[in-house]
Design a protein around this motif. Structure first.
Motif, PDB file in Angstrom:
ATOM      1  N   VAL A  23       0.840  -1.202   0.000  1.00 34.82           N
ATOM      2  CA  VAL A  23       0.000   0.000   0.000  1.00 34.82           C
ATOM      3  C   VAL A  23       0.877   1.255   0.000  1.00 34.82           C
ATOM      4  O   VAL A  23       0.658   2.189  -0.764  1.00 34.82           O
ATOM      5  N   GLU A  24       1.914   1.233   0.830  1.00 40.60           N
ATOM      6  CA  GLU A  24       2.834   2.390   0.869  1.00 40.60           C
ATOM      7  C   GLU A  24       3.506   2.599  -0.480  1.00 40.60           C
ATOM      8  O   GLU A  24       3.594   3.720  -0.994  1.00 40.60           O
ATOM      9  N   LEU A  25       3.986   1.500  -1.020  1.00 32.36           N
ATOM     10  CA  LEU A  25       4.699   1.551  -2.298  1.00 32.36           C
ATOM     11  C   LEU A  25       3.788   2.088  -3.409  1.00 32.36           C
ATOM     12  O   LEU A  25       4.159   3.001  -4.154  1.00 32.36           O
ATOM     13  N   CYS A  26       2.588   1.524  -3.482  1.00 39.66           N
ATOM     14  CA  CYS A  26       1.661   1.938  -4.536  1.00 39.66           C
ATOM     15  C   CYS A  26       1.213   3.378  -4.321  1.00 39.66           C
ATOM     16  O   CYS A  26       1.104   4.154  -5.279  1.00 39.66           O
ATOM     17  N   GLN A  27       0.971   3.723  -3.070  1.00 41.97           N
ATOM     18  CA  GLN A  27       0.553   5.099  -2.772  1.00 41.97           C
ATOM     19  C   GLN A  27       1.654   6.089  -3.167  1.00 41.97           C
ATOM     20  O   GLN A  27       1.384   7.155  -3.712  1.00 41.97           O
ATOM     21  N   HIS A  28       2.874   5.691  -2.922  1.00 39.35           N
ATOM     22  CA  HIS A  28       4.009   6.534  -3.280  1.00 39.35           C
ATOM     23  C   HIS A  28       4.017   6.815  -4.793  1.00 39.35           C
ATOM     24  O   HIS A  28       4.166   7.948  -5.235  1.00 39.35           O
ATOM     25  N   TYR A  29       3.826   5.754  -5.561  1.00 35.87           N
ATOM     26  CA  TYR A  29       3.801   5.936  -7.013  1.00 35.87           C
ATOM     27  C   TYR A  29       2.558   6.712  -7.459  1.00 35.87           C
ATOM     28  O   TYR A  29       2.630   7.537  -8.371  1.00 35.87           O
ATOM     29  N   LEU A  30       1.423   6.440  -6.826  1.00 38.75           N
ATOM     30  CA  LEU A  30       0.204   7.171  -7.196  1.00 38.75           C
ATOM     31  C   LEU A  30       0.379   8.664  -6.930  1.00 38.75           C
ATOM     32  O   LEU A  30      -0.068   9.504  -7.719  1.00 38.75           O
ATOM     33  N   ASP A  31       1.078   8.983  -5.836  1.00 38.35           N
ATOM     34  CA  ASP A  31       1.358  10.398  -5.541  1.00 38.35           C
ATOM     35  C   ASP A  31       2.239  11.001  -6.631  1.00 38.35           C
ATOM     36  O   ASP A  31       2.032  12.133  -7.062  1.00 38.35           O
ATOM     37  N   ARG A  32       3.248  10.241  -7.038  1.00 39.68           N
ATOM     38  CA  ARG A  32       4.139  10.733  -8.104  1.00 39.68           C
ATOM     39  C   ARG A  32       3.355  10.946  -9.411  1.00 39.68           C
ATOM     40  O   ARG A  32       3.558  11.934 -10.111  1.00 39.68           O
ATOM     41  N   ILE A  33       2.502   9.999  -9.707  1.00 39.89           N
ATOM     42  CA  ILE A  33       1.679  10.121 -10.919  1.00 39.89           C
ATOM     43  C   ILE A  33       0.868  11.415 -10.849  1.00 39.89           C
ATOM     44  O   ILE A  33       0.846  12.215 -11.777  1.00 39.89           O
ATOM     45  N   ASP A  34       0.265  11.598  -9.702  1.00 40.84           N
ATOM     46  CA  ASP A  34      -0.570  12.771  -9.466  1.00 40.84           C
ATOM     47  C   ASP A  34       0.217  14.063  -9.670  1.00 40.84           C
ATOM     48  O   ASP A  34      -0.240  15.016 -10.280  1.00 40.84           O
ATOM     49  N   ARG A  35       1.412  14.037  -9.153  1.00 45.27           N
ATOM     50  CA  ARG A  35       2.235  15.235  -9.132  1.00 45.27           C
ATOM     51  C   ARG A  35       2.926  15.487 -10.467  1.00 45.27           C
ATOM     52  O   ARG A  35       3.095  16.613 -10.893  1.00 45.27           O
ATOM     53  N   LEU A  36       3.353  14.420 -11.129  1.00 45.51           N
ATOM     54  CA  LEU A  36       4.281  14.597 -12.248  1.00 45.51           C
ATOM     55  C   LEU A  36       3.699  14.344 -13.642  1.00 45.51           C
ATOM     56  O   LEU A  36       4.196  14.882 -14.625  1.00 45.51           O
ATOM     57  N   ASP A  37       2.686  13.494 -13.730  1.00 43.83           N
ATOM     58  CA  ASP A  37       2.340  13.047 -15.086  1.00 43.83           C
ATOM     59  C   ASP A  37       1.746  14.133 -15.971  1.00 43.83           C
ATOM     60  O   ASP A  37       1.743  13.989 -17.198  1.00 43.83           O
ATOM     61  N   SER A  38       1.263  15.212 -15.377  1.00 41.45           N
ATOM     62  CA  SER A  38       0.729  16.283 -16.223  1.00 41.45           C
ATOM     63  C   SER A  38       1.813  16.809 -17.171  1.00 41.45           C
ATOM     64  O   SER A  38       1.520  17.301 -18.248  1.00 41.45           O
ATOM     65  N   GLN A  39       3.089  16.642 -16.795  1.00 39.85           N
ATOM     66  CA  GLN A  39       4.178  17.079 -17.684  1.00 39.85           C
ATOM     67  C   GLN A  39       4.374  16.146 -18.876  1.00 39.85           C
ATOM     68  O   GLN A  39       4.893  16.547 -19.906  1.00 39.85           O
ATOM     69  N   PHE A  40       4.009  14.858 -18.682  1.00 38.06           N
ATOM     70  CA  PHE A  40       4.355  13.853 -19.701  1.00 38.06           C
ATOM     71  C   PHE A  40       3.150  13.289 -20.454  1.00 38.06           C
ATOM     72  O   PHE A  40       3.297  12.796 -21.553  1.00 38.06           O
ATOM     73  N   ALA A  51      -6.264   0.044  -7.355  1.00 34.94           N
ATOM     74  CA  ALA A  51      -4.871  -0.307  -7.094  1.00 34.94           C
ATOM     75  C   ALA A  51      -4.640  -0.487  -5.598  1.00 34.94           C
ATOM     76  O   ALA A  51      -4.026  -1.469  -5.154  1.00 34.94           O
ATOM     77  N   LEU A  52      -5.146   0.438  -4.800  1.00 38.29           N
ATOM     78  CA  LEU A  52      -4.909   0.362  -3.355  1.00 38.29           C
ATOM     79  C   LEU A  52      -5.622  -0.829  -2.728  1.00 38.29           C
ATOM     80  O   LEU A  52      -5.109  -1.449  -1.800  1.00 38.29           O
ATOM     81  N   ALA A  53      -6.782  -1.147  -3.279  1.00 39.36           N
ATOM     82  CA  ALA A  53      -7.500  -2.327  -2.769  1.00 39.36           C
ATOM     83  C   ALA A  53      -6.689  -3.585  -3.059  1.00 39.36           C
ATOM     84  O   ALA A  53      -6.558  -4.470  -2.207  1.00 39.36           O
ATOM     85  N   ALA A  54      -6.114  -3.643  -4.259  1.00 35.54           N
ATOM     86  CA  ALA A  54      -5.289  -4.806  -4.614  1.00 35.54           C
ATOM     87  C   ALA A  54      -4.024  -4.841  -3.755  1.00 35.54           C
ATOM     88  O   ALA A  54      -3.586  -5.912  -3.314  1.00 35.54           O
ATOM     89  N   ALA A  55      -3.446  -3.666  -3.525  1.00 34.07           N
ATOM     90  CA  ALA A  55      -2.229  -3.599  -2.712  1.00 34.07           C
ATOM     91  C   ALA A  55      -2.509  -4.095  -1.297  1.00 34.07           C
ATOM     92  O   ALA A  55      -1.694  -4.804  -0.688  1.00 34.07           O
ATOM     93  N   LYS A  56      -3.705  -3.757  -0.803  1.00 29.43           N
ATOM     94  CA  LYS A  56      -4.084  -4.180   0.542  1.00 29.43           C
ATOM     95  C   LYS A  56      -4.174  -5.722   0.596  1.00 29.43           C
ATOM     96  O   LYS A  56      -3.689  -6.344   1.541  1.00 29.43           O
ATOM     97  N   ARG A  57      -4.745  -6.274  -0.424  1.00 28.16           N
ATOM     98  CA  ARG A  57      -4.836  -7.744  -0.484  1.00 28.16           C
ATOM     99  C   ARG A  57      -3.432  -8.367  -0.521  1.00 28.16           C
ATOM    100  O   ARG A  57      -3.171  -9.384   0.110  1.00 28.16           O
ATOM    101  N   SER A  58      -2.527  -7.719  -1.283  1.00 27.11           N
ATOM    102  CA  SER A  58      -1.155  -8.229  -1.348  1.00 27.11           C
ATOM    103  C   SER A  58      -0.493  -8.162   0.019  1.00 27.11           C
ATOM    104  O   SER A  58       0.230  -9.085   0.423  1.00 27.11           O
ATOM    105  N   ASP A  59      -0.715  -7.067   0.726  1.00 25.97           N
ATOM    106  CA  ASP A  59      -0.115  -6.939   2.061  1.00 25.97           C
ATOM    107  C   ASP A  59      -0.595  -8.048   2.988  1.00 25.97           C
ATOM    108  O   ASP A  59       0.181  -8.586   3.788  1.00 25.97           O
ATOM    109  N   GLU A  60      -1.882  -8.373   2.856  1.00 26.87           N
ATOM    110  CA  GLU A  60      -2.412  -9.460   3.695  1.00 26.87           C
ATOM    111  C   GLU A  60      -1.703 -10.772   3.384  1.00 26.87           C
ATOM    112  O   GLU A  60      -1.377 -11.557   4.270  1.00 26.87           O
ATOM    113  N   LYS A  61      -1.484 -10.987   2.079  1.00 28.67           N
ATOM    114  CA  LYS A  61      -0.784 -12.216   1.680  1.00 28.67           C
ATOM    115  C   LYS A  61       0.652 -12.202   2.177  1.00 28.67           C
ATOM    116  O   LYS A  61       1.152 -13.204   2.721  1.00 28.67           O
ATOM    117  N   LEU A  62       1.316 -11.069   1.990  1.00 25.17           N
ATOM    118  CA  LEU A  62       2.719 -10.978   2.418  1.00 25.17           C
ATOM    119  C   LEU A  62       2.846 -11.203   3.917  1.00 25.17           C
ATOM    120  O   LEU A  62       3.801 -11.841   4.385  1.00 25.17           O
TER     121      LEU A  62
END
Lengths: 486, 480
Positions: A23-40, A51-62
């Protein structure tokens, strides 16, 4: 947090050790997307909630020590792969509102491995283009330099990984659409052997040439991705049942004794001297690492572009017939009759490059021209393939530049299709002969990345990845990232 | 001027598979529109075709039954054209390399002469969907249930020289595909339909005339009428100094005529090319042998067996085997018998009584109210002399109406034959006593009157007197 500077393999380790959560990892990238992708403008659809729902499921598995090496790792899919419940546009107005009721096999396999889809990447419409200027959803900008194209057709995937909006992304390669943007954006990208990765659910451009593959910063990450993507699929009759070896097991083998072939035809007219210089330097590095460098010849290299631009449009003209405004996709307003429905829906739904290729393809397949064009192109295709087989009698891998130049400026070639098509000069031959090929960064030309292309024989992806990985052990080009994107 | 007719047929036989040729969707007929069309049938983006192995098996079976060659590496090709009920904008068919190569089929022409018709090829292809024009005002509905249904298109050489021959060929082919169980032959549901390529030329000429193609003939009657009409039309055109155009025509059954659908100039350029989604289709010799081993018995072999095993005449054996359901019904009747039913008795009844009733009721054998077991139940009673053949016909009528078994009807109506000699003798005596004049005439030498007495006794017994016993007992009594 600077986790985005780490490779997929490194992030996997951090996840497995619970030093970071999915969740942290995905949130980090989602923040970057939010912040940066308007340039690209590298992405068409971002689905943070899913994505975050899936990440949460992955964390449970991990947490329960479940899941494989890719569990919880984020990725971006090229918008050519159908995703159940998420828009799939293929970069076209035709599919602006299309949502498939199924996942592409590639999507399904990576999802089964626990990977989390953050977004879907921009691309040239129906994968037709070398600059990502043919997208209905706008140009993509190369993160290395404002005003420069990222390459195409998987330009969005490449730009997103280059800008570290995800550690990896999927792409497709019909004539160079993974390798050329990988070269332009300073990334590692592999086009596997034809049949290695299932094409099911991947919107077809030219069925006999299309292959899916990953973009990453390192060859090792490509190996991890390909491991999950490759393999027989009963839903794709052209997928191979050849066993999938481990792509990571042999990465550490040295280059000692490796026979590298360098085709003289690749260093001829049209090659930018700065690109040539970077590639020659790479050859020197391979030599110093113990590889034998041999000159080889691919005498029919000059026929690649003409053959490709007959075969690919011919197949495309037929593949794109299903976009007729009848069952899904764009339909014109108030059609007066059937013919009007077809004509206007397609005229409005498709962009210029797609129309150009449909016209070329329909022409070359039409009665009276078939033998002179399509059949002839198939014969040439065989010659090109034979050239490679002959070369592989003497060498293990063929090496050269991925593209004649580094990334060019937006608009530079937009109105000159033939000069645009020449971007594929070195890449289409691997598609025409079904061989695996890879591009890895090997230097810079005027501050823009240069790509080194490696080609091996059918189903020798493991060797390809090993050679690339070894090169990345003695060079650091792959660690460079565009500046100012923290 | 004398003209001769040249006809070639293209027959589309729907292959009897449970699922479609390139997807796992069901092929069952008559479902709600678009409920049997999956993503592949709908031609959604990214989906791919996968060949149903069963269609290959059925095509090989056809090849074996028609002495056709089997292509080791055949190839699917795309036939490109736009139509709303063609989801992908192309039909997957076979062009340059069909799975079945040249073969032959022998028919009887109008004069009962054998004639061998050459089969050019047979190839696998998918059917299109259906456009529904009459359900919505100003709009057309599309039902894609049929899209992707497997077809075998069987193309003949232009070896047929009359409508009668064309029908004989089509019927023979219809019987064949049902014999080898590759197609249900249901023409109403479109499982078996013909296109006819028709041209005429001066008698004796070896140059083919310009042909027209008449599409989608879904009954033998329409096939015959359409060809007859078309031949007349072409003769009129040529004798009127005109020229026959190469074109596609449609047969209008209501008006009994063919009408132009599109001319050669309007013909589609289908832009055929090998389908890159499907690798060449490989048929290995071992697979062919496997299919050969499980091949259903063919008509000619079955007829031969009927002559040998059942001692039937060749004509009867051919009649009984001409359609597989008939032969199956006949053999099922023998199998269901509780005695050793005489094959000839069964043959006579199947071809005669059963068929005449089916014909007058307009039923097929599969729809017969009297199945093979029921028929065996009746014929057993003839064979063991419980009832006479004549009574049996009325019992069959009764079975046909009521669906009840023969034994029950015989018992309920007391139809058992009278075989008790005492009872028959008593009846004979009574008849003789009541007819003194006829007796005198008989004894005076009018031998033919014996049938009068037989009839009278039969009448008195309500038809139940055993004819054999009656004959045996009557003569001595008349002779005194």
């Amino acid at each position: 947090m600077d986790i985005h500077t780490k490779s997929l393999a490194e992030q996997a380790e951090l996840l497995q050790q619970r030093k970071v959560s999915s969740v942290e990892l995905c949130q980090h990238y989602l923040d970057r997307i939010d912040r940066l992708d308007s340039q690209f403008n590298s992405l068409i659809t971002v689905d943070a909630e899913r994505a975050l729902a899936a990440a949460k499921r992955s964390d449970e598995k991990l947490a329960k020590d479940e899941g494989g090496p890719l569990e919880g790792l984020p990725l971006i899919h090229k918008d050519i792969f159908c995703t159940d419940g998420v828009l799939t546009t293929c970069g076209s107005r035709m599919l602006e509102n299309f949502t498939a009721p199924y996942d592409a096999t590639v999507v399904q396999r990576l999802q089964n491995q626990g990977m989390v889809m953050l977004a879907k990447a921009n691309m040239d419409e129906f994968a037709m283009g070398s600059s990502n200027e043919n997208s209905y959803f706008g140009n993509v900008i190369n993160p290395w330099k404002v005003g420069t194209v990222p390459g195409g057709s998987s330009g969005g995937s490449a730009a997103a990984v280059a800008a570290r909006l995800a550690p990896v992304a999927t792409g497709t390669d019909t004539g160079g659409s993974i390798r050329q943007p990988a070269a332009f954006c300073g990334l590692s990208g592999i086009k596997p052997s034809y049949g290695r990765v299932s094409r099911y659910g991947m919107i077809a451009f030219a069925s006999s040439l299309d292959q899916a593959g990953p973009f990453a910063t390192t060859a090792k990450d490509c190996a991890m991705m390909l491991q999950a993507m490759a393999g027989f699929d009963e839903r794709d009759s052209t997928s191979s049942d050849e066993a999938v070896p481990s792509y990571t097991a042999g990465l550490d083998q040295s280059l000692e004794g490796l026979k590298i072939g360098v085709p003289s035809e690749y260093f001829a007219e049209g090659l930018d001297p700065l690109v040539a210089k970077a590639v020659e330097q790479a050859i020197e590095e391979f030599r110093q690492a113990g590889a034998h460098i041999k000159s080889v010849s691919l005498p029919n290299q000059g026929l690649c572009i003409p053959a490709y631009y007959v075969v690919a449009p011919a197949e495309a003209s037929s593949n794109l017939s299903r976009f007729d405004g009848v069952r899904f996709g764009h339909r014109c307003d108030n059609p007066v009759d059937l013919e009007d429905l077809y004509k206007r829906s397609r005229a409005e739904g498709f962009g210029d490059e797609v129309k150009r290729r449909i016209l070329i393809g329909a022409y070359t397949l039409s009665a009276g021209f078939y033998d002179a064009y399509y059949l002839k192109a198939l014969q040439v295709r065989r010659l090109i393939s034979d050239d490679f087989q002959k070369a592989f009698n003497d060498v293990d891998v063929i090496l050269g530049p991925t593209t004649p130049t580094a990334a060019f400026a937006l608009g530079d070639k937009k109105d000159d299709p033939v000069s645009m098509y020449l971007n594929d000069l070195y890449t289409v031959s691997a598609n025409l002969s079904g061989l695996p090929a890879m591009s890895i960064p090997c230097g810079f030309a005027d501050g823009l990345p240069v790509g080194l292309q490696l080609v091996t024989n059918h189903f020798e992806e493991a060797r390809l990845l090993q050679v690339a990985h070894q090169y990345q052990q003695i060079t650091d080009w792959h660690t460079r990232a565009p500046e100012g994107l923290d | 001027m004398a003209w001769e007719t040249v006809i070639g047929l293209e027959i589309h036989a729907q292959l009897s598979t449970n699922t479609k040729i390139f997807s796992g969707a069901s092929t069952a007929f008559g479902a709600e529109p678009n409920t049997q069309a999956c993503a592949v049938d709908l031609g959604l983006p990214g989906v791919l075709p996968v060949v149903n192995a069963e269609v290959v098996r059925l095509a090989v079976r056809f090849a074996l039954a028609t002495n056709s060659s089997i292509t080791e590496r055949s190839q699917f090709a795309r036939k490109n054209y736009f139509y709303p009920d063609l989801p992908k904008g192309y039909q997957i068919s076979q062009m340059a390399l069909p799975i079945v190569g040249p073969g032959e089929l022998t028919i009887f022409d109008g004069e009962d002469n054998q004639k061998t018709i050459r089969i050019t090829r047979a190839h696998l292809e998918e059917d299109a969907g259906k456009s529904v024009h009459d359900l919505f005002t100003g709009q057309t509905g599309i039902d894609l249930n049929r899209a992707g249904t497997p077809l075998l298109e069987i193309v003949s050489e232009p070896d047929l020289s009359s409508a009668v021959e064309a029908v004989a060929y089509a019927k023979k082919m219809h019987a064949l595909v049902r014999y080898i169980d590759i197609c249900d032959g249901n023409m109403q549901e479109g499982s078996f339909r013909c296109d006819a390529n028709v041209s005429i030329r001066e008698k004796g000429s070896d140059v083919l005339g310009t042909r027209s193609e008449i599409k989608n003939l879904n009954s033998f009657r329409f096939l015959e009428r359409a060809i007859d009409f078309e031949v007349e039309r072409q003769i009129d055109v040529l004798e009127g100094g005109g020229e026959v155009m190469q074109e596609t025509r449609l047969y209008d059954a209501d008006r009994d005529e063919t009408r132009s659908m599109r001319s050669k100039e309007e013909a589609f350029d289908y832009r055929y090319f090998p389908d890159p989604d499907l690798p060449p289709l490989l048929v290995e010799q071992s697979f062919i042998e496997q299919v050969r081993a499980s091949m259903p018995e063919l008509q000619a072999d079955r007829a031969k067996r009927f002559v040998n095993d059942y001692e039937l005449s060749e004509v009867d054996a051919n009649t009984l085997t001409s359609e597989r359901p008939t032969a199956d019904y006949f053999e099922a009747t023998l199998a269901a018998s509780d005695s050793a039913l005489a094959p000839r008795l069964a043959a006579t009844w199947v071809m005669g009584e059963v068929f005449s009733r089916l014909n007058s009721d307009g039923l097929t054998l599969e729809q017969s109210p009297v199945d093979a077991t029921a028929l065996a139940g009746l014929l057993d009673r003839i064979q063991d002399n419980t009832i006479s053949g004549k009574i049996a016909k009325s019992v069959l009528d009764n079975m046909w109406e009521s669906g009840e078994p023969a034994d029950k009807i015989i018992a309920d109506k007391g139809l058992q034959q009278i075989t008790d000699t005492g009872a028959i003798e008593a009846m004979i005596d009574e008849v003789i006593a009541n007819n003194p004049e006829q007796l005198a005439e008989y004894r005076a030498g009018k031998d033919k009157l014996i049938s009068y007495f037989i009839g009278a006794v039969m009448k008195a017994s309500k038809g139940k007197a055993n004819p054999g016993e009656l004959n045996k007992l009557l003569k001595p009594k008349l002779d005194g």
